[in-house]
Structure formats: C-alpha cells, structure tokens
Design a protein around this motif. Structure first.
Motif, mmCIF file in Angstrom:
data_model
loop_
_atom_site.group_PDB
_atom_site.id
_atom_site.type_symbol
_atom_site.label_atom_id
_atom_site.label_comp_id
_atom_site.label_asym_id
_atom_site.label_seq_id
_atom_site.Cartn_x
_atom_site.Cartn_y
_atom_site.Cartn_z
ATOM 1 N N TRP A 1 52.423 43.821 47.712
ATOM 2 C CA TRP A 1 51.811 44.452 48.853
ATOM 3 C C TRP A 1 51.721 43.470 50.019
ATOM 4 C CZ3 TRP A 1 47.185 46.011 45.379
ATOM 5 C CH2 TRP A 1 47.551 47.064 44.520
ATOM 6 N N THR A 2 51.360 42.246 49.700
ATOM 7 C CA THR A 2 51.203 41.248 50.752
ATOM 8 C C THR A 2 52.527 40.986 51.450
ATOM 9 O OG1 THR A 2 49.367 40.227 49.547
ATOM 10 C CG2 THR A 2 50.422 38.895 51.233
ATOM 11 N N VAL A 3 53.585 40.806 50.703
ATOM 12 C CA VAL A 3 54.888 40.545 51.310
ATOM 13 C C VAL A 3 55.335 41.746 52.136
ATOM 14 C CG1 VAL A 3 57.323 40.085 50.835
ATOM 15 C CG2 VAL A 3 55.557 38.875 49.547
ATOM 16 N N LEU A 4 55.214 42.944 51.599
ATOM 17 C CA LEU A 4 55.623 44.137 52.350
ATOM 18 C C LEU A 4 54.807 44.283 53.630
ATOM 19 C CD1 LEU A 4 56.191 46.730 49.489
ATOM 20 C CD2 LEU A 4 57.910 45.435 50.772
ATOM 21 N N ALA A 5 53.519 44.000 53.556
ATOM 22 C CA ALA A 5 52.673 44.080 54.749
ATOM 23 C C ALA A 5 53.102 43.040 55.776
ATOM 24 C CB ALA A 5 51.212 43.884 54.364
ATOM 25 N N ARG A 6 53.361 41.832 55.323
ATOM 26 C CA ARG A 6 53.771 40.777 56.253
ATOM 27 C C ARG A 6 55.129 41.084 56.884
ATOM 28 N NH1 ARG A 6 51.625 35.604 52.779
ATOM 29 N NH2 ARG A 6 49.471 35.745 53.530
ATOM 30 N N ILE A 7 56.038 41.657 56.117
ATOM 31 C CA ILE A 7 57.340 42.045 56.670
ATOM 32 C C ILE A 7 57.140 42.985 57.853
ATOM 33 C CG2 ILE A 7 59.398 43.464 56.204
ATOM 34 C CD1 ILE A 7 59.384 42.289 53.353
ATOM 35 N N ASN A 8 56.100 43.803 57.770
ATOM 36 C CA ASN A 8 55.812 44.774 58.829
ATOM 37 C C ASN A 8 54.842 44.252 59.886
ATOM 38 O OD1 ASN A 8 57.035 47.608 58.331
ATOM 39 N ND2 ASN A 8 56.637 46.710 56.330
ATOM 40 N N GLY A 9 54.507 42.972 59.806
ATOM 41 C CA GLY A 9 53.646 42.373 60.817
ATOM 42 C C GLY A 9 52.172 42.659 60.660
ATOM 43 N N ALA A 10 51.770 43.184 59.522
ATOM 44 C CA ALA A 10 50.360 43.481 59.296
ATOM 45 C C ALA A 10 49.578 42.198 59.023
ATOM 46 C CB ALA A 10 50.201 44.439 58.120
ATOM 47 N N ASP A 11 48.365 42.132 59.519
ATOM 48 C CA ASP A 11 47.478 40.997 59.270
ATOM 49 C C ASP A 11 46.827 41.184 57.911
ATOM 50 O OD1 ASP A 11 45.670 38.899 59.299
ATOM 51 O OD2 ASP A 11 44.300 39.906 60.686
ATOM 52 N N VAL A 12 47.126 40.288 56.991
ATOM 53 C CA VAL A 12 46.558 40.389 55.641
ATOM 54 C C VAL A 12 45.688 39.189 55.308
ATOM 55 C CG1 VAL A 12 48.380 41.894 54.775
ATOM 56 C CG2 VAL A 12 48.665 39.429 54.616
ATOM 57 N N GLU A 13 45.376 38.374 56.289
ATOM 58 C CA GLU A 13 44.545 37.188 56.062
ATOM 59 C C GLU A 13 43.077 37.569 55.966
ATOM 60 O OE1 GLU A 13 45.866 34.175 55.501
ATOM 61 O OE2 GLU A 13 47.824 35.127 55.751
ATOM 62 N N GLY A 14 42.374 36.878 55.092
ATOM 63 C CA GLY A 14 40.925 37.026 55.004
ATOM 64 C C GLY A 14 40.430 38.233 54.237
ATOM 65 N N GLY A 15 41.285 38.853 53.464
ATOM 66 C CA GLY A 15 40.854 40.006 52.672
ATOM 67 C C GLY A 15 39.980 39.592 51.509
ATOM 68 N N GLU A 16 39.210 40.512 51.019
ATOM 69 C CA GLU A 16 38.358 40.247 49.854
ATOM 70 C C GLU A 16 38.531 41.383 48.871
ATOM 71 O OE1 GLU A 16 36.294 38.012 47.515
ATOM 72 O OE2 GLU A 16 36.774 37.311 49.503
ATOM 73 N N PRO A 17 39.094 41.152 47.687
ATOM 74 C CA PRO A 17 39.689 39.900 47.239
ATOM 75 C C PRO A 17 40.886 39.519 48.111
ATOM 76 C CG PRO A 17 40.259 41.662 45.723
ATOM 77 C CD PRO A 17 39.314 42.243 46.737
ATOM 78 N N TRP A 18 41.576 38.447 47.763
ATOM 79 C CA TRP A 18 42.638 37.893 48.613
ATOM 80 C C TRP A 18 43.709 38.912 48.956
ATOM 81 C CZ3 TRP A 18 47.661 37.927 47.057
ATOM 82 C CH2 TRP A 18 47.913 38.076 45.691
ATOM 83 N N TYR A 19 43.945 39.895 48.097
ATOM 84 C CA TYR A 19 44.985 40.904 48.344
ATOM 85 C C TYR A 19 44.413 42.184 48.957
ATOM 86 C CZ TYR A 19 42.968 42.457 43.949
ATOM 87 O OH TYR A 19 42.084 42.840 42.971
#
Length: 116
Positions: A1-19
């Motif tokens: 999920w994190t990689v797919l989100a980053r590919i699309n430019g989504a901000d995934v930093e600081g989530g709780e839990p990390w993902y």
C-alpha cells in the motif's frame, strides 16, 4: 500500500500505525479492503491490487488452470498477461509473494504504467 500510494504522490508519512495513511489511501482508491495489513500477501491479492491501481483495464483473454478467487480472477489474468507476477504453483490463493518477488512485480508495474 505504501509503495502504491507513493507512486501516486500520496503523503503516507506519520501514519499510526506506520502503514495507516497508506492503508487509508489504498482503501479510498478501491485498491484494498484494508484487512490483515501485517499478513503475507498472496499472489492473487497482489495481482488484484495492481490491477485496480491500473484502473481495472478490460481483460480480453482467460487463463485456465489456476485456482483463484472470483474477485481476483481478472486481476490475476491481467497481471499474468502483463508479466507482473510469476506463478509457480496452480493455487494463486495460497502462494505468497516474497519480498524479492514483490520488488520485481512493482518494478515491472512501474515500467508498464510509464508505457515502457
């Protein structure tokens, strides 16, 4: 999920839990239902997520001989046709993706998305 989100430019930093932010993004995009985030990913799950990420393109051919859930059939067919996943056994629902296979699949997916 994190990689797919980053590919699309989504901000995934600081989530709780990390993902958490990546899971929420993937759920909002219809890529996943968000269940079992710390369980290994099966080939059919990966194929379905990549297929949904690609916009669920029309699948014009059918691959036979694989045991796969109905919800993942088009995604697995599409992923196999586009050589995004490798399936060494007939049961895609039971075959889990290794880190190396995931990295290779994501790399091929990015090239496909770029039109390379």
């Amino acid at each position: 999920w994190t990689v797919l989100a980053r590919i699309n430019g989504a901000d995934v930093e600081g989530g709780e839990p990390w993902y958490g932010k990546a899971r929420d993004w993937a759920m909002s995009q219809g890529i996943t239902d968000g269940t079992a985030p710390q369980r290994a990913v099966s080939v059919q799950e990966l194929a379905a997520m990549l297929y949904r990420q690609a916009g669920s393109p029309e699948v014009t051919s059918e691959l036979y001989g694989f045991q796969v859930a109905a919800w993942a059939r088009d995604g697995l067919n599409w992923a196999l046709i586009n050589r995004l996943v490798d399936l060494h056994i007939n049961d895609a629902s039971a075959a889990f993706v290794t880190r190396g296979e995931l990295a290779a699949s994501l790399g091929r997916f990015c090239k496909l998305a770029e039109g390379a």
